[in-house]
Motif scaffolding. Structure first.
Motif, PDB file in Angstrom:
ATOM      1  N   PRO A 168      45.783  38.617 126.446  1.00  0.00           N
ATOM      2  CA  PRO A 168      46.909  37.834 125.954  1.00  0.00           C
ATOM      3  C   PRO A 168      47.501  38.365 124.657  1.00  0.00           C
ATOM      4  O   PRO A 168      48.393  37.783 124.100  1.00  0.00           O
ATOM      5  CB  PRO A 168      46.275  36.468 125.707  1.00  0.00           C
ATOM      6  N   ILE A 169      47.002  39.476 124.167  1.00  0.00           N
ATOM      7  CA  ILE A 169      47.489  39.977 122.881  1.00  0.00           C
ATOM      8  C   ILE A 169      48.423  41.160 123.089  1.00  0.00           C
ATOM      9  O   ILE A 169      48.454  42.098 122.305  1.00  0.00           O
ATOM     10  CB  ILE A 169      46.328  40.321 121.929  1.00  0.00           C
ATOM     11  N   ASP A 170      49.207  41.101 124.154  1.00  0.00           N
ATOM     12  CA  ASP A 170      50.053  42.218 124.553  1.00  0.00           C
ATOM     13  C   ASP A 170      51.466  42.143 123.977  1.00  0.00           C
ATOM     14  O   ASP A 170      52.391  42.695 124.539  1.00  0.00           O
ATOM     15  CB  ASP A 170      50.112  42.308 126.070  1.00  0.00           C
ATOM     16  N   GLY A 171      51.621  41.484 122.857  1.00  0.00           N
ATOM     17  CA  GLY A 171      52.937  41.371 122.244  1.00  0.00           C
ATOM     18  C   GLY A 171      53.446  42.693 121.713  1.00  0.00           C
ATOM     19  O   GLY A 171      52.724  43.689 121.628  1.00  0.00           O
ATOM     20  N   GLU A 172      54.709  42.691 121.363  1.00  0.00           N
ATOM     21  CA  GLU A 172      55.332  43.887 120.807  1.00  0.00           C
ATOM     22  C   GLU A 172      54.593  44.322 119.540  1.00  0.00           C
ATOM     23  O   GLU A 172      54.216  43.510 118.716  1.00  0.00           O
ATOM     24  CB  GLU A 172      56.788  43.581 120.474  1.00  0.00           C
ATOM     25  N   GLY A 173      54.354  45.615 119.431  1.00  0.00           N
ATOM     26  CA  GLY A 173      53.697  46.137 118.236  1.00  0.00           C
ATOM     27  C   GLY A 173      52.188  46.144 118.285  1.00  0.00           C
ATOM     28  O   GLY A 173      51.531  46.410 117.292  1.00  0.00           O
ATOM     29  N   ARG A 200      45.699  48.538 116.810  1.00  0.00           N
ATOM     30  CA  ARG A 200      46.807  48.715 115.876  1.00  0.00           C
ATOM     31  C   ARG A 200      47.847  47.616 116.082  1.00  0.00           C
ATOM     32  O   ARG A 200      48.294  47.376 117.193  1.00  0.00           O
ATOM     33  CB  ARG A 200      47.463  50.082 116.082  1.00  0.00           C
ATOM     34  N   LEU A 201      48.201  46.944 114.982  1.00  0.00           N
ATOM     35  CA  LEU A 201      49.287  45.964 114.970  1.00  0.00           C
ATOM     36  C   LEU A 201      50.370  46.498 114.043  1.00  0.00           C
ATOM     37  O   LEU A 201      50.080  46.927 112.925  1.00  0.00           O
ATOM     38  CB  LEU A 201      48.810  44.620 114.412  1.00  0.00           C
ATOM     39  N   ALA A 202      51.607  46.446 114.510  1.00  0.00           N
ATOM     40  CA  ALA A 202      52.728  46.892 113.688  1.00  0.00           C
ATOM     41  C   ALA A 202      52.885  45.964 112.485  1.00  0.00           C
ATOM     42  O   ALA A 202      52.508  44.783 112.532  1.00  0.00           O
ATOM     43  CB  ALA A 202      54.007  46.914 114.510  1.00  0.00           C
ATOM     44  N   SER A 203      53.439  46.482 111.440  1.00  0.00           N
ATOM     45  CA  SER A 203      53.730  45.699 110.242  1.00  0.00           C
ATOM     46  C   SER A 203      54.485  44.429 110.635  1.00  0.00           C
ATOM     47  O   SER A 203      55.470  44.485 111.355  1.00  0.00           O
ATOM     48  CB  SER A 203      54.587  46.552 109.294  1.00  0.00           C
ATOM     49  N   GLY A 204      53.972  43.278 110.213  1.00  0.00           N
ATOM     50  CA  GLY A 204      54.608  41.992 110.506  1.00  0.00           C
ATOM     51  C   GLY A 204      54.255  41.392 111.861  1.00  0.00           C
ATOM     52  O   GLY A 204      54.601  40.249 112.139  1.00  0.00           O
ATOM     53  N   ALA A 205      53.569  42.120 112.726  1.00  0.00           N
ATOM     54  CA  ALA A 205      53.210  41.621 114.059  1.00  0.00           C
ATOM     55  C   ALA A 205      51.974  40.721 114.001  1.00  0.00           C
ATOM     56  O   ALA A 205      51.184  40.787 113.063  1.00  0.00           O
ATOM     57  CB  ALA A 205      52.957  42.784 115.014  1.00  0.00           C
ATOM     58  N   ASP A 217      51.597  49.388 108.979  1.00  0.00           N
ATOM     59  CA  ASP A 217      50.885  49.031 110.198  1.00  0.00           C
ATOM     60  C   ASP A 217      49.410  48.827 109.891  1.00  0.00           C
ATOM     61  O   ASP A 217      48.846  49.470 109.005  1.00  0.00           O
ATOM     62  CB  ASP A 217      51.014  50.133 111.250  1.00  0.00           C
ATOM     63  N   CYS A 218      48.785  47.925 110.634  1.00  0.00           N
ATOM     64  CA  CYS A 218      47.357  47.658 110.492  1.00  0.00           C
ATOM     65  C   CYS A 218      46.595  48.422 111.571  1.00  0.00           C
ATOM     66  O   CYS A 218      46.937  48.342 112.755  1.00  0.00           O
ATOM     67  CB  CYS A 218      47.086  46.165 110.653  1.00  0.00           C
TER      68      CYS A 218
END
Length: 161
Positions: free
Chosen positions: A57-62, A82-87, A142-143
């Motif tokens: 379920p964590i397939d969001g953008e970024g 990896r999560l994009a900055s702000g994601a 990015d994280c």
């Protein structure tokens, strides 16, 4: 408490994607009873790794992951998350404990019943199995988070009661 099982479908999808990433490593390691080769990945090589989108379920953008070692459908695999900055990663849980080291960025992680923790590069964190949590990458960078899973990698949506 309701949960949506995502890896009945997602595990086969991610396993297919991740197994294709591991083919080269496995071919180098040989087969049979041979001792496997060691693995070392420089942080300067992260951009050249084969990243795939996160499974539900964590397939969001970024949101992306890459396998560093092991087979995610079996115990003891290591991944970079990896999560994009702000994601953000929505509220979810895993049947495996997670041992994590923050590589870059600033990640705000909240486990149910606990204060939000802020992870920065070099920080270690332990996430207990079956404990719902969410995460947000702060703006700016990015994280990237190293995660060692004890059991096969899975993820479940944690809906509000």
């Amino acid at each position: 408490m309701k949960t949506n099982l995502i890896f009945k479908q997602g595990l086969s999808l991610i396993s297919t994607l991740l197994l294709s990433l591991m083919t080269g490593v496995m071919a180098q390691n040989g087969s049979g009873n041979e001792m496997p080769n060691s693995i070392a990945v420089s942080s300067s090589d992260y951009s050249s790794l084969e990243w795939v989108g996160c499974p539900p379920p964590i397939d969001g953008e970024g949101c992306h992951i890459t396998v560093l070692q092991g087979d995610p459908s079996k115990p003891n695999s290591d991944v970079l998350f990896r999560l994009a900055s702000g994601a953000s990663a929505p509220r979810h849980w895993h049947s495996s404990a997670e041992r994590m080291i923050m590589v870059s960025g600033e990640l705000h992680v909240t486990y149910d019943g606990e204060e939000t923790r802020v992870l920065k590069a070099g920080d270690y964190a332990y996430g207990p199995a079956n404990k719902p949590h969410d995460a947000k990458c702060a703006d700016g960078e990015d994280c990237v988070l190293f995660i060692a899973f004890e059991k096969p990698v899975d993820s479940y949506v944690q809906e509000e009661d």
